[in-house]
Design an enzyme around this catalytic site. Structure first.
Site, PDB file in Angstrom:
ATOM      1  N   SER A  80      47.691  34.363  53.706  1.00 27.88           N
ATOM      2  CA  SER A  80      47.301  34.864  55.025  1.00 27.88           C
ATOM      3  C   SER A  80      46.553  36.179  54.807  1.00 27.88           C
ATOM      4  CB  SER A  80      48.533  35.022  55.925  1.00 27.88           C
ATOM      5  OG  SER A  80      48.169  35.536  57.184  1.00 27.88           O
ATOM      6  N   TYR A 100      38.860  34.969  62.509  1.00 30.63           N
ATOM      7  CA  TYR A 100      39.626  35.274  61.290  1.00 30.63           C
ATOM      8  C   TYR A 100      41.058  35.669  61.638  1.00 30.63           C
ATOM      9  CZ  TYR A 100      40.473  37.152  56.571  1.00 30.63           C
ATOM     10  OH  TYR A 100      40.969  37.400  55.303  1.00 30.63           O
ATOM     11  N   LYS A 127      44.312  33.506  60.561  1.00 34.20           N
ATOM     12  CA  LYS A 127      45.331  34.076  59.661  1.00 34.20           C
ATOM     13  C   LYS A 127      46.698  34.146  60.351  1.00 34.20           C
ATOM     14  CE  LYS A 127      42.952  34.517  55.869  1.00 34.20           C
ATOM     15  NZ  LYS A 127      43.281  33.672  54.698  1.00 34.20           N
TER      16      LYS A 127
END
Ligand SMILES: NC(=O)c1ccc[n+]([C@@H]2O[C@H](COP(=O)([O-])OP(=O)(O)OC[C@H]3O[C@@H](n4cnc5c(N)ncnc54)[C@H](O)[C@@H]3O)[C@@H](O)[C@H]2O)c1
Length: 196
Positions: free
Chosen positions: A85, A99, A103
């Protein structure tokens, strides 16, 4: 052999067999592939890049888990999977919605995979790197027009970027039996960024 694309199921599925052929079994897998963060605020969301990033950074992890877990369950000898992650899976920043969302999603996938396999001794964890000096970080610095000296202290209590080896050490611990009672959680390899 060309590098498999983790967003394509038909390229992910055949990744397991060569490992088993070479090492006799699959016992460790690290799902690390990702593309660089997006750069626009939400009103200017780049939908093409959203789709590309999600297909690699999130679906790629899900597909990898799918075929790794199928094999580990059939093999019935336990195992350890580590998903990569990011600090952005815990502490968001503006202008990187895809993003950040992906994550965060990797953290959720990790917990689901750990719960589904709790009785099989298959452990699934995350490592969440901070600012690590790799081509991805250098691309981000160029985009921002900043240097490590300007950026490092804001992202690290240790006032420097981390190295890929430092993330690898945390990953290795999760892969090894030294972490035999650890599953469904995250190691923050971020020099204190998410806790400060
Ligand atoms: N560098 C950092 O500061 C940092 C911080 C937090 C998290 N991370 C995460 O660490 C991991 C590694 O990042 P990095 O900094 O080494 O980035 P990097 O850009 O140097 O490496 C990313 C790797 O992913 C591969 N990849 C990209 N798309 C792919 C696809 N479709 N199929 C297969 N492989 C693909 C690339 O070829 C490359 O080898 C990523 O998950 C990243 O999000 C990095």
């Amino acid at each position: 052999m060309s590098k498999p694309d983790v967003s394509q199921s038909e390229q992910v599925e055949p990744m397991v067999d060569p490992v088993v052929a070479e090492y006799g079994l699959l016992d460790i897998a690290v799902n690390n592939a990702a593309v660089t963060p997006d750069v626009n605020p939400l009103p200017e969301l780049d939908e093409d890049y959203w789709d590309r990033l999600m297909s690699i950074n999130l679906k790629g992890v899900a597909l990898s888990l799918k075929y790794e877990l199928r094999h580990l369950i059939t093999q019935d000898q336990g195992g350890s999977i580590i998903n990569v992650s990011s600090v952005r899976g815990f502490r968001p920043r503006p202008n990187a919605a895809a993003y950040v969302a992906a994550k965060h999603g990797v953290v959720g996938l990790t917990k689901v995979a750990a719960m589904e396999n709790d009785s099989r001794n298959i452990r699934v964890n995350c490592v969440a790197p901070g600012a690590i000096d790799t081509p991805m970080l250098q691309a981000s610095l160029v985009h921002r027009g900043q240097t490590e000296a300007e950026f490092g202290p804001r992202l690290s209590l240790l006032n420097r970027f981390g190295t890929a080896d430092e993330v690898a050490q945390a990953t290795l611990w999760l892969a090894s039996d030294l972490s035999s009672y650890v599953t469904g959680t995250t190691i923050h390899a971020d020099a204190g960024y998410t806790s400060s």
